[in-house]
Design a protein around this motif. Structure first.
Motif, PDB file in Angstrom:
ATOM      1  N   PRO A  18       3.970   0.903  -1.839  1.00 39.17           N
ATOM      2  CA  PRO A  18       4.572   0.261  -0.671  1.00 39.17           C
ATOM      3  C   PRO A  18       6.071   0.081  -0.867  1.00 39.17           C
ATOM      4  O   PRO A  18       6.548  -0.075  -1.991  1.00 39.17           O
ATOM      5  CB  PRO A  18       3.867  -1.090  -0.599  1.00 39.17           C
ATOM      6  N   MET A  19       6.797   0.116   0.249  1.00 37.78           N
ATOM      7  CA  MET A  19       8.242  -0.149   0.190  1.00 37.78           C
ATOM      8  C   MET A  19       8.673  -0.767   1.512  1.00 37.78           C
ATOM      9  O   MET A  19       8.057  -0.524   2.547  1.00 37.78           O
ATOM     10  CB  MET A  19       9.035   1.130  -0.079  1.00 37.78           C
ATOM     11  N   GLN A  20       9.711  -1.573   1.480  1.00 39.63           N
ATOM     12  CA  GLN A  20      10.291  -2.157   2.681  1.00 39.63           C
ATOM     13  C   GLN A  20      11.413  -1.248   3.163  1.00 39.63           C
ATOM     14  O   GLN A  20      12.246  -0.805   2.381  1.00 39.63           O
ATOM     15  CB  GLN A  20      10.850  -3.552   2.386  1.00 39.63           C
ATOM     16  N   LEU A  21      11.405  -0.993   4.444  1.00 40.13           N
ATOM     17  CA  LEU A  21      12.430  -0.145   5.042  1.00 40.13           C
ATOM     18  C   LEU A  21      12.739  -0.694   6.424  1.00 40.13           C
ATOM     19  O   LEU A  21      11.858  -0.731   7.285  1.00 40.13           O
ATOM     20  CB  LEU A  21      11.919   1.294   5.129  1.00 40.13           C
ATOM     21  N   GLU A  25       7.112  -2.587   6.408  1.00 42.07           N
ATOM     22  CA  GLU A  25       6.470  -2.034   5.220  1.00 42.07           C
ATOM     23  C   GLU A  25       6.010  -0.605   5.494  1.00 42.07           C
ATOM     24  O   GLU A  25       5.319  -0.341   6.473  1.00 42.07           O
ATOM     25  CB  GLU A  25       5.277  -2.865   4.780  1.00 42.07           C
ATOM     26  N   PHE A  26       6.426   0.297   4.651  1.00 41.36           N
ATOM     27  CA  PHE A  26       6.001   1.701   4.665  1.00 41.36           C
ATOM     28  C   PHE A  26       5.232   1.970   3.383  1.00 41.36           C
ATOM     29  O   PHE A  26       5.371   1.258   2.396  1.00 41.36           O
ATOM     30  CB  PHE A  26       7.220   2.640   4.692  1.00 41.36           C
ATOM     31  N   TRP A  27       4.436   3.029   3.410  1.00 40.91           N
ATOM     32  CA  TRP A  27       3.814   3.555   2.195  1.00 40.91           C
ATOM     33  C   TRP A  27       4.512   4.864   1.877  1.00 40.91           C
ATOM     34  O   TRP A  27       4.715   5.691   2.754  1.00 40.91           O
ATOM     35  CB  TRP A  27       2.310   3.749   2.401  1.00 40.91           C
ATOM     36  N   ARG A  28       4.899   5.032   0.621  1.00 38.64           N
ATOM     37  CA  ARG A  28       5.710   6.194   0.223  1.00 38.64           C
ATOM     38  C   ARG A  28       5.033   6.984  -0.885  1.00 38.64           C
ATOM     39  O   ARG A  28       4.385   6.445  -1.762  1.00 38.64           O
ATOM     40  CB  ARG A  28       7.081   5.716  -0.264  1.00 38.64           C
ATOM     41  N   SER A  45       5.248   6.503   5.543  1.00 35.16           N
ATOM     42  CA  SER A  45       4.492   6.293   6.788  1.00 35.16           C
ATOM     43  C   SER A  45       4.180   4.821   6.976  1.00 35.16           C
ATOM     44  O   SER A  45       3.994   4.084   6.013  1.00 35.16           O
ATOM     45  CB  SER A  45       3.177   7.065   6.765  1.00 35.16           C
ATOM     46  N   THR A  46       4.109   4.428   8.255  1.00 33.23           N
ATOM     47  CA  THR A  46       3.681   3.087   8.625  1.00 33.23           C
ATOM     48  C   THR A  46       3.030   3.150   9.997  1.00 33.23           C
ATOM     49  O   THR A  46       3.169   4.149  10.702  1.00 33.23           O
ATOM     50  CB  THR A  46       4.873   2.095   8.643  1.00 33.23           C
ATOM     51  N   LEU A  47       2.311   2.109  10.345  1.00 34.30           N
ATOM     52  CA  LEU A  47       1.742   1.973  11.688  1.00 34.30           C
ATOM     53  C   LEU A  47       2.461   0.835  12.384  1.00 34.30           C
ATOM     54  O   LEU A  47       2.590  -0.248  11.824  1.00 34.30           O
ATOM     55  CB  LEU A  47       0.244   1.675  11.625  1.00 34.30           C
ATOM     56  N   ARG A  48       2.940   1.098  13.614  1.00 37.47           N
ATOM     57  CA  ARG A  48       3.621   0.073  14.411  1.00 37.47           C
ATOM     58  C   ARG A  48       3.128   0.172  15.836  1.00 37.47           C
ATOM     59  O   ARG A  48       3.209   1.250  16.439  1.00 37.47           O
ATOM     60  CB  ARG A  48       5.134   0.292  14.403  1.00 37.47           C
ATOM     61  N   LYS A  49       2.612  -0.934  16.336  1.00 45.12           N
ATOM     62  CA  LYS A  49       2.159  -1.018  17.722  1.00 45.12           C
ATOM     63  C   LYS A  49       1.195   0.114  18.078  1.00 45.12           C
ATOM     64  O   LYS A  49       1.251   0.698  19.156  1.00 45.12           O
ATOM     65  CB  LYS A  49       3.355  -1.023  18.665  1.00 45.12           C
TER      66      LYS A  49
END
Length: 78
Positions: A18-21, A25-28, A45-49
């Motif tokens: 995981p990383m903050q961007l 939070e994204f997974w890298r 990648s991340t999921l938003r809305k």
């Protein structure tokens, strides 16, 4: 995860982490493609809305990847 790496033809450089961007939070996953030219890659990648947001970086050297990482970290998502 391993099947994704094989499909992409990458040699893993890191495990998924995981990383903050930009406050999100994204997974890298980082990898190296040793095709005709050595290419360093990063997939985030991340999921938003309900939507998937994926960012892919490709660079010809570690120094170039470091530069791309600095640019990427300047992003902010609302």
């Amino acid at each position: 995860m391993k099947s994704m790496v094989k499909t992409m033809g990458l040699q893993p450089a890191t495990d998924l982490y995981p990383m903050q961007l930009g406050g999100t939070e994204f997974w890298r996953f980082d990898g190296v493609d040793r095709g005709q030219e050595l290419t360093y890659t990063a997939h985030m990648s991340t999921l938003r809305k309900g939507y998937a947001l994926t960012i892919q970086l490709n660079a010809g050297s570690r120094a170039d990847m470091t530069r791309l990482d600095r640019i990427l970290k300047s992003l902010h998502f609302e």
